[in-house]
Design a protein around this motif. Structure first.
Motif, PDB file in Angstrom:
ATOM      1  N   ALA A 137       0.819  -1.208   0.000  1.00 42.72           N
ATOM      2  CA  ALA A 137       0.000   0.000   0.000  1.00 42.72           C
ATOM      3  C   ALA A 137       0.857   1.264   0.000  1.00 42.72           C
ATOM      4  CB  ALA A 137      -0.945   0.003   1.202  1.00 42.72           C
ATOM      5  N   LEU A 138       2.019   1.195   0.649  1.00 47.10           N
ATOM      6  CA  LEU A 138       2.944   2.330   0.692  1.00 47.10           C
ATOM      7  C   LEU A 138       3.854   2.383  -0.534  1.00 47.10           C
ATOM      8  CD1 LEU A 138       3.916   2.096   4.462  1.00 47.10           C
ATOM      9  CD2 LEU A 138       2.587   3.934   3.387  1.00 47.10           C
ATOM     10  N   GLY A 139       3.857   1.297  -1.315  1.00 47.56           N
ATOM     11  CA  GLY A 139       4.707   1.243  -2.502  1.00 47.56           C
ATOM     12  C   GLY A 139       6.179   1.065  -2.193  1.00 47.56           C
ATOM     13  N   VAL A 140       6.465   0.363  -1.087  1.00 49.01           N
ATOM     14  CA  VAL A 140       7.851   0.146  -0.661  1.00 49.01           C
ATOM     15  C   VAL A 140       8.087  -1.331  -0.376  1.00 49.01           C
ATOM     16  CG1 VAL A 140       8.037   2.475   0.325  1.00 49.01           C
ATOM     17  CG2 VAL A 140       7.357   0.564   1.796  1.00 49.01           C
ATOM     18  N   PRO A 141       9.353  -1.757  -0.352  1.00 44.93           N
ATOM     19  CA  PRO A 141       9.629  -3.147   0.002  1.00 44.93           C
ATOM     20  C   PRO A 141       9.490  -3.385   1.503  1.00 44.93           C
ATOM     21  CG  PRO A 141      11.689  -1.978  -0.368  1.00 44.93           C
ATOM     22  CD  PRO A 141      10.566  -1.021  -0.727  1.00 44.93           C
ATOM     23  N   LEU A 142       9.256  -4.641   1.857  1.00 48.78           N
ATOM     24  CA  LEU A 142       9.340  -5.085   3.245  1.00 48.78           C
ATOM     25  C   LEU A 142      10.682  -5.788   3.375  1.00 48.78           C
ATOM     26  CD1 LEU A 142       8.128  -5.519   6.071  1.00 48.78           C
ATOM     27  CD2 LEU A 142       7.137  -7.649   5.205  1.00 48.78           C
ATOM     28  N   VAL A 143      11.596  -5.199   4.128  1.00 49.65           N
ATOM     29  CA  VAL A 143      12.934  -5.745   4.329  1.00 49.65           C
ATOM     30  C   VAL A 143      12.918  -6.546   5.622  1.00 49.65           C
ATOM     31  CG1 VAL A 143      15.367  -5.175   4.663  1.00 49.65           C
ATOM     32  CG2 VAL A 143      13.945  -3.755   3.160  1.00 49.65           C
TER      33      VAL A 143
END
Length: 126
Positions: A55-61
């Motif tokens: 939803a935020l348009g970022v990866p989950l690291v």
């Protein structure tokens, strides 16, 4: 900004995003300023965390617990260490790539009947 996130199993993306937005507001930042969500590797496939990152348009690291355990944090927890293998998830994950903590660990109020499901911390730089 990196948002470190700790979560109980089954946490919803709505609860994650609610706390992420709150800690970003506290940091004077917007969701567009986030470059990644970060967590411990055992939570790297948690559907609520993955959906929040999407939803935020970022990866989950996702970092191994041993890596997070080596990161100095202001609020270590023995309870978290017993559960996750590291004394911190949210703060350590936010700081694992370097930078400085701008919002220390915050805890969600939880969804009705579910308790506190999410912790978040924010780091800037890296």
């Amino acid at each position: 900004m990196i948002v470190g996130v700790g979560a109980r199993a089954g946490v919803t993306s709505a609860e994650v995003l609610g706390l992420v937005r709150a800690v970003l507001a506290e940091a004077g930042a917007a969701p567009a300023d986030v470059v990644a969500l970060a967590t411990v590797d055992t939570k790297g496939r948690e559907p609520g965390l993955l959906a929040a990152a999407e939803a935020l348009g970022v990866p989950l690291v996702a970092y191994p617990a041993g890596v997070l355990a080596a990161v100095p944090v202001p609020h270590p927890s023995e309870r978290v260490r017993r559960a996750a293998g590291t004394p911190s998830v949210a703060e350590a994950a936010a700081l694992a790539g370097g930078g400085r903590l701008v919002v220390a660990k915050r805890v969600s109020g939880g969804e009705a009947g579910r308790g506190r499901g999410v912790t978040c911390a924010v780091a800037r730089g890296g």
